[in-house]
Design a protein around this motif. Structure first.
Motif, PDB file in Angstrom:
ATOM      1  N   THR A 166      -2.801  13.016   4.611  1.00 42.11           N
ATOM      2  CA  THR A 166      -3.094  11.619   4.941  1.00 42.11           C
ATOM      3  C   THR A 166      -3.951  11.016   3.834  1.00 42.11           C
ATOM      4  O   THR A 166      -4.364  11.707   2.907  1.00 42.11           O
ATOM      5  N   ASN A 167      -4.223   9.734   3.936  1.00 42.61           N
ATOM      6  CA  ASN A 167      -5.110   9.072   2.980  1.00 42.61           C
ATOM      7  C   ASN A 167      -6.461   8.742   3.618  1.00 42.61           C
ATOM      8  O   ASN A 167      -7.180   7.865   3.138  1.00 42.61           O
ATOM      9  N   GLU A 168      -6.776   9.478   4.703  1.00 46.03           N
ATOM     10  CA  GLU A 168      -8.069   9.339   5.395  1.00 46.03           C
ATOM     11  C   GLU A 168      -8.359   7.884   5.757  1.00 46.03           C
ATOM     12  O   GLU A 168      -9.472   7.399   5.623  1.00 46.03           O
ATOM     13  N   THR A 169      -7.305   7.183   6.198  1.00 48.10           N
ATOM     14  CA  THR A 169      -7.355   5.769   6.629  1.00 48.10           C
ATOM     15  C   THR A 169      -7.795   4.810   5.529  1.00 48.10           C
ATOM     16  O   THR A 169      -8.154   3.658   5.801  1.00 48.10           O
ATOM     17  N   ILE A 170      -7.758   5.256   4.270  1.00 44.72           N
ATOM     18  CA  ILE A 170      -8.183   4.424   3.144  1.00 44.72           C
ATOM     19  C   ILE A 170      -6.952   3.799   2.486  1.00 44.72           C
ATOM     20  O   ILE A 170      -5.920   4.442   2.312  1.00 44.72           O
ATOM     21  N   GLY A 171      -7.061   2.548   2.070  1.00 51.62           N
ATOM     22  CA  GLY A 171      -6.020   1.895   1.299  1.00 51.62           C
ATOM     23  C   GLY A 171      -4.783   1.570   2.104  1.00 51.62           C
ATOM     24  O   GLY A 171      -4.761   1.669   3.334  1.00 51.62           O
TER      25      GLY A 171
END
Length: 396
Positions: A369-374
Motif C-alpha cells: 500500500t502507499n500508507e494512505t499517502i498521495g
C-alpha cells in the motif's frame, strides 16, 4: 560437364529431448548468436558444389524459419515435412523431381558443424550406382542390456561405425527407394542409408568428423553455443525497469497482471489499463533498447482500444527473441490500497509465466500500500513497478 548436386536439409522435427524453449524447437535455438538451422543452411549455401537447397520444415514453423534465416532463405526451396523424418525426406526428394539433380545430399538441420571438407568427401564418393555416408568407428565398448538394466552381453565393436550426415546418393535411385518404402508401408528407417540398404543400393563409408555432432539435448545446444562463442563468451545479462500508473474511476472490476478482479472501481485507460503488464512490457523492451510500450502500441491507435495487455507483453517477448535474448525472470510490484492482491497472486504469476515462457519460479508478483499517502493512498489510482532480466547470446 559437372553433374548437378542438390542438398535436402531436414528440419521438421519437434526436438522433444531438448526440452521446451521460448525460441521454439531445437533447430531454431540460438548458438553463437543465431539459430542452429541458420548455421547449417549457411554452410551449404557457401559450398561451391551445391546447386540447389531444399529445406524441409514443420508446417507450423514458417514464421520461426523466416526470423531465423533472414536473407539466407533467398533461393532456398521450402517444403512442408511429414510426421516422421522418413516422410519429410521423401517430400524433399519429390520437390526436386521436376528438375532432378544427378546427386543429392540429405542432411540433418541440427548438425550445424558439417564443414566443406566433409561435404566434399561425401560428394566425391557418390557414384551413379552407390551412395556414401560419413561415419566414425565406434570407440566405446558396447553392452547389450537385458531386463532391469542388467548387462547380458558385450558386443564385438570391430567393423561397427556411427553414421552421420550429410548422406549422399544418386538422386534417381534414392528417390525410387523412398517411394517404394512409402508404397509398401515400410517405416521406422532411422536414416537414408538404411533405406538404401533395404533397396539394394550399395553405400560406401567415408571418414566422418568428430565435430559433426547432432544437437539432441539442451546440454548439446549449450555446449555448441559455448564452442561458437569461444573467447567472446561473457555474461551478458541486462536488467530493464518499467513503471506505469492508471487512475481509478467508477466500475466493477480491475485487471491486474492478466487477472480480472471484482472491485468497486476500474482502471481508466485506452487498453484494459493493466498497470502490471504495462510496466512489465516497458521493462522487457528496455533490455534491448526497443523503446517503450507507447512506441509499439500508441494510445492514438483505435485498434488498441480495450485491448488485453497480454498482447503487449507477448510482442515484447518476440522482440527480445529476435534480438537473441532469453528472459531470465520478471518481478512486478503493485502499489494500491485495494483490492487485496494476495488472493490473486498465484493466478497472476501463472499468467505472466504463460506470456513470457518462464517457469513459475522465475516470476514474482508483490503488493504494497502507499500508507494512505498521495493519489494511491486516496484510492485515486494504482501504480506498478516491474523489473526484468534478460540474457543475450553474446555481447553486442
Amino acid at each position: 560437364m559437372q553433374s548437378r548436386v542438390a542438398a535436402i536439409i531436414v528440419a521438421a522435427g519437434r526436438g522433444e529431448r531438448a526440452g521446451q524453449s521460448q525460441e521454439g524447437p531445437k533447430q531454431y535455438r540460438r548458438i553463437g548468436g543465431r539459430a542452429v538451422l541458420a548455421h547449417t543452411v549457411a554452410t551449404f549455401r557457401a559450398h561451391d558444389a551445391i546447386d540447389e537447397i531444399v529445406l524441409v520444415v514443420h508446417p507450423d514453423d514458417h514464421a520461426l524459419l523466416a526470423a531465423a534465416l533472414g536473407p539466407l532463405i533467398e533461393g532456398v526451396t521450402v517444403v512442408d515435412g511429414g510426421r516422421e523424418r522418413q516422410e519429410s525426406v521423401r517430400l524433399g526428394l519429390q520437390a526436386l523431381a521436376g528438375s532432378p539433380p544427378e546427386s543429392v545430399l540429405i542432411h540433418d538441420g541440427v548438425r550445424p558443424f558439417a564443414d566443406t571438407a566433409l561435404i566434399d568427401a561425401v560428394i566425391a564418393a557418390v557414384s551413379a550406382e552407390a551412395g556414401a555416408i560419413p561415419s566414425l568407428a565406434v570407440a566405446d565398448t558396447l553392452k547389450r542390456s537385458g531386463p532391469e538394466g542388467v548387462v547380458t552381453e558385450t558386443l564385438d565393436r570391430s567393423g561397427l561405425y556411427a553414421a552421420q550426415t550429410p548422406q549422399g546418393f544418386p538422386f534417381r535411385k534414392i528417390r525410387e527407394a523412398h517411394e517404394a518404402a512409402s508404397v509398401s508401408g515400410r517405416s521406422g528407417f532411422t536414416d537414408d542409408a538404411s533405406i538404401a540398404e533395404w533397396a539394394g543400393i550399395p553405400v560406401r563409408l567415408v571418414e566422418g568428423a568428430p565435430d559433426n555432432v547432432k544437437l539432441t539435448t539442451a546440454r548439446d545446444i549449450a555446449l555448441a553455443d559455448r564452442k561458437l562463442r569461444g573467447d567472446r563468451a561473457m555474461i551478458d545479462v541486462r536488467t530493464g525497469n518499467g513503471y506505469d500508473v492508471h487512475r481509478l474511476v467508477a466500475g466493477n472490476h480491475v485487471t491486474l497482471c492478466g487477472v480480472r478482479i471484482a472491485h468497486d472501481q476500474t482502471l481508466d485507460g485506452h487498453s484494459d489499463a493493466d498497470v502490471g503488464l504495462h510496466a512489465l512490457t516497458d521493462a522487457l523492451l528496455a533490455t534491448c533498447g526497443a523503446g517503450d510500450i507507447g512506441d509499439h502500441f500508441p494510445p492514438s491507435d483505435p485498434q488498441w482500444k480495450g485491448a488485453a495487455s497480454h498482447i503487449f507483453v507477448q510482442k515484447a517477448v518476440a522482440i527480445i527473441r529476435d534480438h537473441g535474448g532469453r528472459i531470465m525472470n520478471a518481478d512486478i510490484s503493485l502499489i494500491c490500497e485495494a483490492p487485496k492482491i494476495a488472493p490473486h497472486r498465484e493466478a497472476m504469476c501463472e499468467a505472466i509465466a504463460a506470456m513470457t515462457g518462464l517457469s513459475r519460479d522465475r516470476v514474482s508478483v508483490k503488493a504494497t500500500t502507499n500508507e494512505t499517502i498521495g493519489f494511491v493512498g486516496r484510492k485515486e489510482g494504482i501504480a506498478a513497478i516491474a523489473t526484468a532480466s534478460v540474457a543475450y547470446g553474446e555481447s553486442r
